[in-house]
Design an enzyme around this catalytic site. Structure first.
Site, short mmCIF file in Angstrom:
data_model
loop_
_atom_site.label_atom_id
_atom_site.label_comp_id
_atom_site.label_asym_id
_atom_site.label_seq_id
_atom_site.Cartn_x
_atom_site.Cartn_y
_atom_site.Cartn_z
CE LYS A 72 -3.68 2.16 2.79
NZ LYS A 72 -4.49 2.03 4.03
CB SER A 148 -7.17 4.39 3.14
OG SER A 148 -6.49 3.70 4.19
CB SER A 172 -8.02 1.97 6.26
OG SER A 172 -8.46 3.29 6.41
#
Length: 482
Positions: A72, A148, A172
């Protein structure tokens, strides 16, 4: 191996092939690249597939020997690799620090082959940015992946890699897992070290971990990534045995609290509520005691905590921008983040004490409210994946910071509260809507007790297997026009 065969394996299965000599890490990286080339133009989940992906190193005998992995674009860092945090402010930035997380990844044999999309500074429940565009859900391209860790969840769901790095500061990992039909765990506070530079990030609300497709991969990932490091603020109780060994242990009788009512302003969608009812009945059939539980916190207090944490981030953003010679302005930050920055830099120093006390109070109050239960069952999100855009995006200049924060957490408040308490919580893809969208449900354990969560998740995976449910956009398959 063909790409259509590759996508049927989880990470544990691929590692077994490598250890047996049936596949090489380079061959698996080539298959991941092929999968990326097939599906990523449609979903925009991976923002960089490394040019040297086929030659990245890793241990040959670890739990995940040779398995392709994705990072990520925020949180744990790989030294020398781009980390732009979804922001024009950090475009081209390459950190010099190697996180403990990625040291452990290499030691376990994972080969990090690229990085995935995230909203700017991971500040939104939708993965849409000015820098990288919109990340689309492989189940329906018109719908959000969530955020996210939206790029990570979409990449795993679409078969690019079987496992990917994520992080969770308010849902997230679990929100994208729920909307993309994969498994996502936010471990207990302190289980995964954020070192050497981000220990106990955001008062412990934010933790690094992974998304994947199977419970056994989640157990193996806990064995790989958990454990203390020098400088960690405290040492959490360590497990009695490897987490993989927990999957062969009896679950025993558990007291289960079930959340059948909304924990925020949004009512549960009828299909989500039906999934909760069905799973609660299943847990009763398994011999557990099931009792309803009411919301153990006030939603407004939760959003105030999140606003307070954002306020505290303004000074650190200032320092980071100065360190790389950049200016914070409308050309470098998205509209909502610019408003949050301007709000934070004008707040008094007392916000630190106020936020810390609000977190302490919520941990205490929620802890007392849920102490009677071994696990809690809730919705992951109040609805299935929503359409792109709207008040949830950081680019919506007409939205106030208060309106944005309320919108960002109202459908997933049952996720964010357990970031505050520090309890382990996992989203499992246990149901599907009539229109074919995944519905994730969350199980929450006692602080430090990932073992019980894994055993319950194993039981649910065996009773309601989800492995055969795959999205229309899947590497190696005919790509449907969704």
């Amino acid at each position: 191996m063909k790409i259509s065969e590759y996508v049927e394996f989880d990470a544990t299965g691929l590692a077994s092939l490598v250890r047996a000599g049936d596949m090489t890490p380079a061959e698996l990286a080539c298959l991941a690249r092929e999968g990326h080339d097939q599906v990523n133009p449609r979903i925009n989940a991976v923002i960089e597939f490394y040019e040297d992906a086929e030659t990245v190193g890793g241990a040959d005998d670890g739990l995940f020997a040779g398995v392709p992995f994705l990072r990520k674009d925020i949180g744990a860092t790989e030294a020398g690799r781009l980390q732009e945090q979804g922001s024009r402010l950090f475009k081209g930035y390459r950190p010099s620090i190697e996180s403990y997380f990625f040291r452990r990844a290499r030691q376990a044999g994972l080969r990090t082959v690229g990085r995935t999309a995230t909203p700017e500074f991971a500040m939104s429940g939708v993965t849409e940015t000015i820098l990288n565009g919109i990340t689309c859900n492989p189940w329906d391209l018109n719908r959000s992946t969530g955020g996210s860790s939206g790029g990570a969840a979409a990449a795993v769901a679409a078969g690019i890699t079987p496992i990917a790095h994520g992080s969770d500061g308010g849902g997230s990992i679990r929100q994208p897992a729920a909307w993309c039909g994969v498994v996502g765990l936010n471990p207990s506070r302190g289980r995964i070290s954020g070192g050497p530079h981000q220990q106990d990030s955001s008062f412990g609300l934010s933790r690094e971990f992974v998304v994947c497709r199977t419970v056994r991969d989640m157990a193996a990932a806990l064995d790989v990534f958990s454990g203390p490091h020098p400088g960690d603020p405290f040492i959490i109780v360590q497990p009695y045995r490897p987490y993989l060994d927990e999957l062969s242990q009896s679950t025993g009788h558990l007291r289960v609290g079930v959340a059948r009512t909304k924990w925020g302003p949004v009512n549960l969608d009828p299909e989500v509520l039906q999934a909760i009812e069905s799973t609660a009945s299943l847990l009763e059939e398994m011999g557990h005691s099931v009792t309803d539980i009411e919301p153990p916190f006030n939603f407004d207090e939760l959003t105030n905590i999140m606003l307070g944490l954002s306020d505290l981030g303004a000074c650190s953003l200032d320092s980071a921008a100065r360190a790389i010679g950049r200016t914070i302005c409308a050309d470098t930050l998205e509209p909502i983040n610019l408003k949050l920055y301007e709000r934070g830099r004008n707040r008094p120093l007392s916000v630190y004490a106020e936020t810390h006390e609000a977190i302490r109070r919520m941990r205490h109050d929620v802890g007392e409210a849920v102490d009677a239960f071994d696990i809690i069952l809730t919705a992951s999100m109040a609805t299935a994946a929503r359409r792109h855009g709207g008040v949830y995006t950081l680019t919506n200049a007409a939205t106030s910071v208060e309106e944005f924060m309320e919108a960002d957490y109202r459908e997933g408040s049952q996720l964010a509260v357990f970031n505050v308490t520090g309890q382990p919580s996992m989203s499992l893809p246990l149901a599907q809507s009539a229109s074919g969208l995944p519905i994730g449900l969350q199980i929450v354990g006692r602080f430090g007790n990932e073992s019980t969560l894994l055993r319950v998740a194993r039981d649910l995976e065996e009773a309601r297997p989800w492995g055969a449910r795959r999205p229309g956009i899947l590497a190696g398959k005919h790509l449907t026009a969704t």
